[in-house]
Structures are given as structure tokens and as C-alpha cells.
Design a protein around this motif. Sequence first.
Motif, short mmCIF file in Angstrom:
data_model
loop_
_atom_site.label_atom_id
_atom_site.label_comp_id
_atom_site.label_asym_id
_atom_site.label_seq_id
_atom_site.Cartn_x
_atom_site.Cartn_y
_atom_site.Cartn_z
N LYS A 1 0.79 -0.61 -0.01
CA LYS A 1 0.05 0.03 0.10
C LYS A 1 0.97 1.16 -0.11
CE LYS A 1 -4.12 -2.00 1.79
NZ LYS A 1 -4.08 -3.06 1.38
N GLN A 2 1.93 0.99 -0.61
CA GLN A 2 2.96 2.71 -0.80
C GLN A 2 2.48 3.02 -1.93
OE1 GLN A 2 6.87 1.07 -0.81
NE2 GLN A 2 7.48 3.22 -0.51
N ASN A 3 2.16 4.36 -1.66
CA ASN A 3 2.09 5.38 -2.79
C ASN A 3 3.95 5.50 -3.73
OD1 ASN A 3 -0.26 5.75 -1.98
ND2 ASN A 3 0.98 7.87 -0.40
N PHE A 4 3.04 5.74 -4.84
CA PHE A 4 4.15 5.18 -6.74
C PHE A 4 4.00 6.18 -7.99
CE2 PHE A 4 1.02 2.18 -7.21
CZ PHE A 4 1.21 1.89 -8.58
N ILE A 5 5.24 6.14 -8.24
CA ILE A 5 4.94 6.90 -9.85
C ILE A 5 5.34 5.49 -10.46
CG2 ILE A 5 6.13 8.84 -11.36
CD1 ILE A 5 6.32 10.81 -9.23
N PHE A 6 4.79 5.00 -11.55
CA PHE A 6 5.10 4.17 -11.96
C PHE A 6 5.60 4.99 -13.58
CE2 PHE A 6 5.27 0.11 -15.38
CZ PHE A 6 6.12 -0.73 -14.78
N GLU A 7 6.70 5.16 -14.58
CA GLU A 7 7.30 5.76 -15.01
C GLU A 7 8.26 4.98 -15.95
OE1 GLU A 7 8.11 9.85 -16.37
OE2 GLU A 7 7.61 9.40 -13.78
N ILE B 1 -12.28 -0.26 -6.89
CA ILE B 1 -10.57 0.67 -7.61
C ILE B 1 -10.96 1.60 -8.85
CG2 ILE B 1 -8.65 0.39 -8.11
CD1 ILE B 1 -9.22 -2.63 -7.49
N ALA B 2 -10.18 3.00 -8.17
CA ALA B 2 -10.83 3.90 -9.15
C ALA B 2 -9.00 4.07 -10.26
CB ALA B 2 -10.60 5.37 -8.44
N CYS B 3 -9.58 4.09 -11.38
CA CYS B 3 -8.70 3.98 -12.53
C CYS B 3 -8.38 5.54 -13.18
CB CYS B 3 -8.92 2.70 -13.38
SG CYS B 3 -6.93 3.04 -14.44
N ILE B 4 -8.28 6.56 -13.49
CA ILE B 4 -8.82 7.25 -13.90
C ILE B 4 -7.75 7.70 -14.86
CG2 ILE B 4 -8.57 10.03 -13.45
CD1 ILE B 4 -8.06 9.53 -10.99
N THR B 5 -8.69 7.67 -16.47
CA THR B 5 -7.43 7.87 -17.66
C THR B 5 -8.84 9.25 -18.21
OG1 THR B 5 -9.99 7.66 -18.84
CG2 THR B 5 -8.73 5.32 -18.03
N PHE B 6 -6.59 9.62 -19.52
CA PHE B 6 -6.77 10.90 -20.35
C PHE B 6 -7.98 10.67 -20.88
CE2 PHE B 6 -5.27 14.14 -22.97
CZ PHE B 6 -5.04 15.62 -21.47
N ILE C 1 -6.95 4.44 -6.22
CA ILE C 1 -6.33 5.32 -6.86
C ILE C 1 -5.85 5.25 -7.93
CG2 ILE C 1 -6.88 7.44 -8.24
CD1 ILE C 1 -8.63 8.69 -5.22
N LEU C 2 -5.58 4.91 -8.66
CA LEU C 2 -4.58 5.04 -10.32
C LEU C 2 -4.98 5.63 -11.21
CD1 LEU C 2 -3.96 0.69 -10.28
CD2 LEU C 2 -3.20 2.55 -8.78
N VAL C 3 -3.86 6.65 -11.14
CA VAL C 3 -4.36 7.57 -12.45
C VAL C 3 -3.52 6.80 -13.73
CG1 VAL C 3 -3.70 9.93 -12.54
CG2 VAL C 3 -4.65 9.58 -10.82
N ASP C 4 -3.89 7.34 -14.71
CA ASP C 4 -3.20 6.61 -16.22
C ASP C 4 -3.02 8.41 -16.85
OD1 ASP C 4 -2.41 5.70 -18.24
OD2 ASP C 4 -4.76 5.59 -19.37
N VAL D 1 -2.22 5.62 -3.98
CA VAL D 1 -2.60 6.91 -5.29
C VAL D 1 -1.44 6.21 -5.54
CG1 VAL D 1 -2.45 8.73 -6.16
CG2 VAL D 1 -2.89 8.43 -4.16
N GLY D 2 -1.94 5.27 -7.05
CA GLY D 2 -0.34 5.05 -8.17
C GLY D 2 -0.81 5.84 -9.57
N PHE D 3 0.45 6.31 -9.38
CA PHE D 3 0.30 7.47 -10.97
C PHE D 3 1.28 6.64 -12.11
CE2 PHE D 3 -0.18 10.03 -7.50
CZ PHE D 3 -0.03 11.73 -7.99
N PHE D 4 1.25 6.48 -13.47
CA PHE D 4 1.14 6.04 -14.42
C PHE D 4 1.43 6.20 -15.50
CE2 PHE D 4 -0.48 2.38 -11.68
CZ PHE D 4 -0.03 1.73 -11.92
N GLY D 5 2.49 6.24 -16.11
CA GLY D 5 2.91 7.86 -17.47
C GLY D 5 4.13 8.12 -17.17
N ASP D 6 4.90 8.91 -17.95
CA ASP D 6 6.10 9.23 -18.70
C ASP D 6 5.60 10.87 -18.30
OD1 ASP D 6 8.36 9.79 -19.69
OD2 ASP D 6 7.77 8.99 -21.35
N ASN D 7 6.86 11.77 -17.76
CA ASN D 7 6.54 13.12 -17.81
C ASN D 7 7.34 13.87 -18.75
OD1 ASN D 7 9.58 14.32 -17.04
ND2 ASN D 7 9.49 12.41 -16.03
#
Length: 613
Positions: free
Chosen positions: A28-34, A67-72, A209-212, A238-244
Motif C-alpha cells: 500500500k505504498q504510493n508510487f509513480i510508475f515511469e 478501485i478507481a482508474c482515472i484515464t485521460f 486510485i490509479l491515475v493513467d 495513489v499510483g501514478f502511471f505515465g511518462d513526464n
Amino acid sequence: MPNTNETNPANLAAQQALERLYAALQQKQNFIFEAGAGAGKTYSLIKALQFLIRENGKAYDKAHKRIACITFTNVAKEQIDSRTDKNPIIHTDTIHAFSWSLIRNFQDELRKALLTLEKWPPRLLEYHNELLATENSEGEIQTNNPEEPQQEIDYKACIGKKEIKYQLGYPKIDDDCITLSHDDVLHLMIHLLTKEKFRNVLFSKYPVILVDEYQDTFKGIADALQDHFVNTETGPQVGFFGDNWQKIYGAGCGKIDNEKLLVIPKNANFRSVATIVNVLNAMRPGLMQEVENPDSIGFAKAYHTNEWVGRRRTGNHWGGDLPAEDAHKYLVELRSQLSIEGWDFGPEKTKILMLTHNVLAQEQGYKELADVFSNNEAFIKKEDKFIAYFVDFLEPICEAFENKKYGVMFSLIGAGKFGIHSHSQKVEWTDRMTSLLEIRDRGTIGEVLEFLLNGSKPKLPENIVEACKRSLAYIEVEGQEMPSEIERIRNLWVVPYKQVIAIKNFVNDHTPFATKHSVKGEEFENVLVVVGRGWNQYNFDQMLAYFNDGITPGREDAFERSRNLFYVSCSRPTTRLAILFTQLLSDSAAATLNSWLGDGNVISLGTVPITLN
């Protein structure tokens, strides 16, 4: 999908990232998946959702949690729903739809918060004045004089107990409801996240909450999720998936630096051959990518026009670029050369990405329209009120009428479900729209506007009506400079309306060409990137020079904008990449390209374009 051979470098790198992702979810660790371009970010997001279903599915279902999966985008939502078999514990939605699903039941709080949004007091004042005008028995318009102090009104009374709604994203006030814009929903979501009661309700429904595509998520939302959940280490995971480096939309949050977020890089590329990935790795050593086959050979070369003899364009946005006709000739020549080298320019094989308006306007058939505006963003991003009206309102209702989708047409107009209550109204609407389509097909922008000014079906917005009246009433005086707005409208007046349709088709990606509006997330066998000037937000020569010389203080945002768009474009091909520069390249920029592509792969196209047969 990744190759099943687990011994190849890309799969090994991907597996390592996946193991770290599973561990973060379990703890249950908050993260960024780059995940860089071609890494398979969506594949990893799906694997994360499947892991959560296995681990927590039964418990969440029993407790009525999801589970919330937020898309763009809605396209991404549909893709994720399909690949998770629409599992009922996964709530996938765009950030706007997800936010509205949460805030819609807090009507009292929404009515109070509405006045904190910058654009709503003026809208309420306009609504108030319309009511006064309607109630005036003598028919005199009792609106505020802009030269007098603004009339004080009771904004809360204007809102009253009206229901707050969100439908098509167009702001509107009726007698019994207030309809929100897309931006309003996000700002209200941010406001409600400051309320403990609202956060508790959210957490009770969504423990994860996972943010795509996090980099494109509205910055205020990304900041609020961090402020209230990540930084406080309370509430949902909270998990953030993407690429800055793939943040190419203005309102996106871009890179997130937060020591309380575990960064999980995915060092793999399943899209491109090694030849292209080597260029991407040279460009971005901070996120090195492994390929499935290190020996795979493709094509990666850059071409420049530095030896061209003649006077290049000048001005803030055009400085250093070729005249449009010469830029077009160089493009034709390069296409001929690449065809000889084995490129197939069929639309199913090759995409031409235009990071310039120099060639684009001529290729796409809206050059005269482009020439009206000194700032190309004004029409491509629909910042000009005329272009915004045509592309977002008039064109959709014309298309709906042509396709006999009358319910859609009247919804866009705002005339209820059908908008026709008698046979005579039906005849009137049919005659008006039929005439409009004829003028739209053969006439100028001015002729379309004149037709709309002489009737109310469909209605022109008041700001456009007033602008047209000012232009028509203006009398030129010798020696006196014409106001810029008047000059722009008069130049716009004589442009064929078909060029508006060309702009609309381009913005909506109905053409063989593309720009930043449509390339992200796509891949093609061959990609030819045409780089020049004309975008007021981008200067690619300067960006390349910054890689070599260091970024000038204060120019970090400009560098990032150009770098990201260039990276996204260059990472689209699977096999062949060619880059044509129509703008003059400095020695420093050329040095950067040489270091990325290698000796012999940055090529001059000579002093004059010679079209090959």
C-alpha cells in the motif's frame, strides 16, 4: 504485447519493473510508475489492476468498494475496460466523469463553491441582466454600461436552489439549473477535496486510485491528490502511471517530484528497433531502454536545409524558417529520396508529423486562413473566438444536420431535445440549414457570417455579432492605422469557408498529416518528422542547442515543451525515422543531433530543393 521469450533484455527489464510494482501495491505504498515511449505502460497498468483483483477483489466486492482508474481519454477508458473484462470492482473513467460522479451529490456545497470560480460571477451578472431585460415592460434593455461601476447583484439569489448539472461541458444558466463547463468540474473537485467529509466519502468508496497518463492530468488535481492523500499518508493508496517526457498538453502537471512517492522506472521498449531506441537513449540517458532484439536494424537520420541560399523568414515565431514554397519543395524532394531508399509512403505504413505550420497550412488547404493570424495558436488551439465558434459549434451542428441527427443538433444549439414544436418551425429550420450548407460549401467566411447575422437560426454569439458590427461600421481614414481586430476580421471575411472545414479536419485528425494533437500513444512503421517554426510555444533549434550548451535560466518551461514534443514524435516509429529541419540549425543544435544519431546520419539537402521523379 511483450515477447514471451523472457531471456530478451526488454522482457527482463519489464519483469523487474512489474515485481517492484506488485510489491508497492501489496505494501500500500504510493508510487509513480515511469514508463518511456514504447515501454508498454498500459500493459503494466492492466497487470496492476489484475493483481489488485486477485488480492482484494472478493473483499472489495463484499464491502462495496472499488478501485478507481482515472484515464485521460474515453478511448483509454474503453481499452482498459475491455482488457479487464469490465470487472465490477474496477471503476474506469476520465478525470471529468470520475470527479462529477463524486461531487454531484454535494449540491449545497457546489452552489456555495460556484462563486469562488473566476468565470461564474460575470455569467451570473449576464443572466441577471437578461432577466431584467425580459421583465422590462417597455422593452428597454437594462444592462450595465461598461463605463459605469458594475451593478451590484445578489449572486447567491441568482443561484438560489438551482440544480448543478454537468452534461456536454458548456456552461449555461436556466431558470431551474446551472450547467457546468469541463474546467468547472475539475475546480470544484479540487475545492471539495479540501473538505474532510468529502475525502472520507471518497476513501470509503475507493481504497485505491490509479491515475493513467499522469503527466497530462490537470495539475490542480494531481497536486490535490498529493496534498490530501500522499503527503498526509492517509486515505486511498495513489499510483501514478505515465511518462513526464510525454507531457505535451498545456494544463498537464508534467513531472512530479515528491519524496513520498516511490519511483518505479520501466526500462524497456517493445515498439522500436535498436537503431531508433539508441537515438532515444542518447536523447534521454536518465531512462535507458532495453529492446527485445539488440541486433535489430532500422533507419534513423536527420536532414537539414542550412545550405539553402535565400532570405529566410523573420519574426518571433517564424525567424530562421524557409519560405513556405521552398519548405514544401524540400519535403517533396526528401519524400522522393526516401522512396528510393525503400520507404512506403502509403497511409497505412507512414505518418508525416508536422512540427511546423510553414508546410502544414499549404499541404492542408488553409494557407489563406493561416495568413490572417500572426499567432498560429489562435486558430489551431481555437483561441480566436471566430474559429472556436466555427469549429466547436457551427461545424458540429452542420454535420449533425447533414447526417439527420436532429436531436444532437438541437442539443448543441441548446434548444431542448428536439427544438421543433410545429410544422412551420420544421420548415423554417430545414430551409435555413439547407441554405447554410450551400453557402458553407461555396462561399466565404464573410458570406457565412452575413447569413447568420440576418437570422437567428442558428444564433450567433453576442461577442461575434458585436465584433462583426464594429468591422462593418468602421470607416477608414487616410493616415490612420486600422485597429488590429478590424483588420483581422476583414481579412478573415474574404477567406473561403472551406478553409475552416480544413482546419476542423486537421484539428480532429481527419488528414494524412498530424501534429502534437494526435501523435501521442500512436505508432507507425515509418515516421517523417518535419520540424520548423510557426508554433509560438516551440523552438526546436533552441531546444537542441540547450542540450549542448545548458538551459538559459528562465527558459526551462520552453525547453521542456519543445523537448517533450520532439521526443514524442521521434519515438513513434517501429522501423524508420527521418527528421527534416526547414528552420536554420545552429552549430550547437547540429552538434546535439550528431551526438544522438551518429556521424553520417545528419545530412544536408543542398542549396536548392531538386524534386526527383
